[in-house]
Design an enzyme around this catalytic site. Structure first.
Site, PDB file in Angstrom:
ATOM      1  N   ARG A   1       0.811  -1.214   0.000  1.00  0.00           N
ATOM      2  CA  ARG A   1       0.000   0.000   0.000  1.00  0.00           C
ATOM      3  C   ARG A   1       0.853   1.277   0.000  1.00  0.00           C
ATOM      4  O   ARG A   1       0.400   2.346   0.387  1.00  0.00           O
ATOM      5  CB  ARG A   1      -1.020   0.004   1.148  1.00  0.00           C
ATOM      6  CG  ARG A   1      -1.982  -1.180   1.080  1.00  0.00           C
ATOM      7  CD  ARG A   1      -3.191  -1.019   1.969  1.00  0.00           C
ATOM      8  NE  ARG A   1      -4.033   0.112   1.603  1.00  0.00           N
ATOM      9  CZ  ARG A   1      -4.887   0.125   0.582  1.00  0.00           C
ATOM     10  NH1 ARG A   1      -5.001  -0.928  -0.206  1.00  0.00           N
ATOM     11  NH2 ARG A   1      -5.613   1.186   0.340  1.00  0.00           N
ATOM     12  N   LEU A   2       2.085   1.164  -0.455  1.00  0.00           N
ATOM     13  CA  LEU A   2       2.953   2.336  -0.614  1.00  0.00           C
ATOM     14  C   LEU A   2       2.820   2.812  -2.058  1.00  0.00           C
ATOM     15  O   LEU A   2       3.697   2.599  -2.904  1.00  0.00           O
ATOM     16  CB  LEU A   2       4.405   1.986  -0.261  1.00  0.00           C
ATOM     17  CG  LEU A   2       4.616   1.534   1.187  1.00  0.00           C
ATOM     18  CD1 LEU A   2       6.069   1.166   1.435  1.00  0.00           C
ATOM     19  CD2 LEU A   2       4.163   2.624   2.160  1.00  0.00           C
TER      20      LEU A   2
END
Length: 200
Positions: free
Chosen positions: A177-178
């Site tokens: 989720r970066l």
């Protein structure tokens, strides 16, 4: 600021066209579908899916009935936001800006490119207004077909809207989720863009 790969480029409209072209190869249905957000007279948001028909050199164009809910809302408050989201690419583009009508030759040409049934349907449908039955609508289509014939002109109440953005954000999915996010902003139409990387 380093922007490589699918974020590279100095023109956000060109980048958006490139992403859409990629999505056309991988997205199973309507890669040009966008969620369009407007507000009503009380400031209450309204959102619906429409089909984006053009990314020009200065804006994002879609077509509709000007008397529809979105048409009336845009006439009263000519500002809007839209988002394109492609699951196949795991990317999205968000747009916010000012809205103006797109009429004349461009609207006529797009209308003429639609199927005859769609052109007649544009005449027959009082979009967003109450309808007592589908039978009533089909009867109106039959009546319009008899009146307008095989080459109906573009209705005066039907045409395009163009969002000229003051903000465009490009988002791509990242591991853990970066995500990668770059936003192009300008204080007003005609001003220079400022580009920032955003936290995911």
């Amino acid at each position: 600021m380093e922007r490589d790969g699918h974020f590279a480029g100095d023109d956000p409209f060109e980048i958006a066209r490139g992403w859409l072209a990629e999505a056309e190869k991988s997205e199973p249905n309507d890669p040009n579908a966008v969620a369009l957000s407007t507000v009503d007279a009380d400031g209450l948001p309204n959102v619906r899916m429409v089909l984006l028909k053009e990314i020009s050199d200065d804006g994002f164009v879609f077509y509709t009935n000007y008397n529809s809910a979105k048409g009336r809302e845009l006439a009263a408050n000519p500002k809007a936001a839209m988002v394109l989201h492609w699951k196949s690419l795991r990317r999205q583009v968000r747009i916010r800006g000012m809205v103006g009508r797109e009429e004349g030759e461009g609207a006529d040409a797009y209308y003429a490119s639609r199927s005859l049934k769609s052109r007649l349907g544009a005449w027959a449908s009082e979009q967003s207004q109450p309808l007592d039955s589908r039978t009533t609508l089909m009867a109106k289509v039959a009546k319009i077909t008899a009146q307008k014939g095989p080459n109906p002109p573009r209705p005066p109440f039907w045409g395009g809207f163009k969002i000229t953005p003051v903000e465009i954000e490009f988002w791509a999915d990242g591991a853990f989720r970066l995500h990668d996010r770059f936003v192009w902003r300008r204080s007003d139409i005609g001003e220079s863009w400022k580009i920032q990387r955003l936290n995911p």
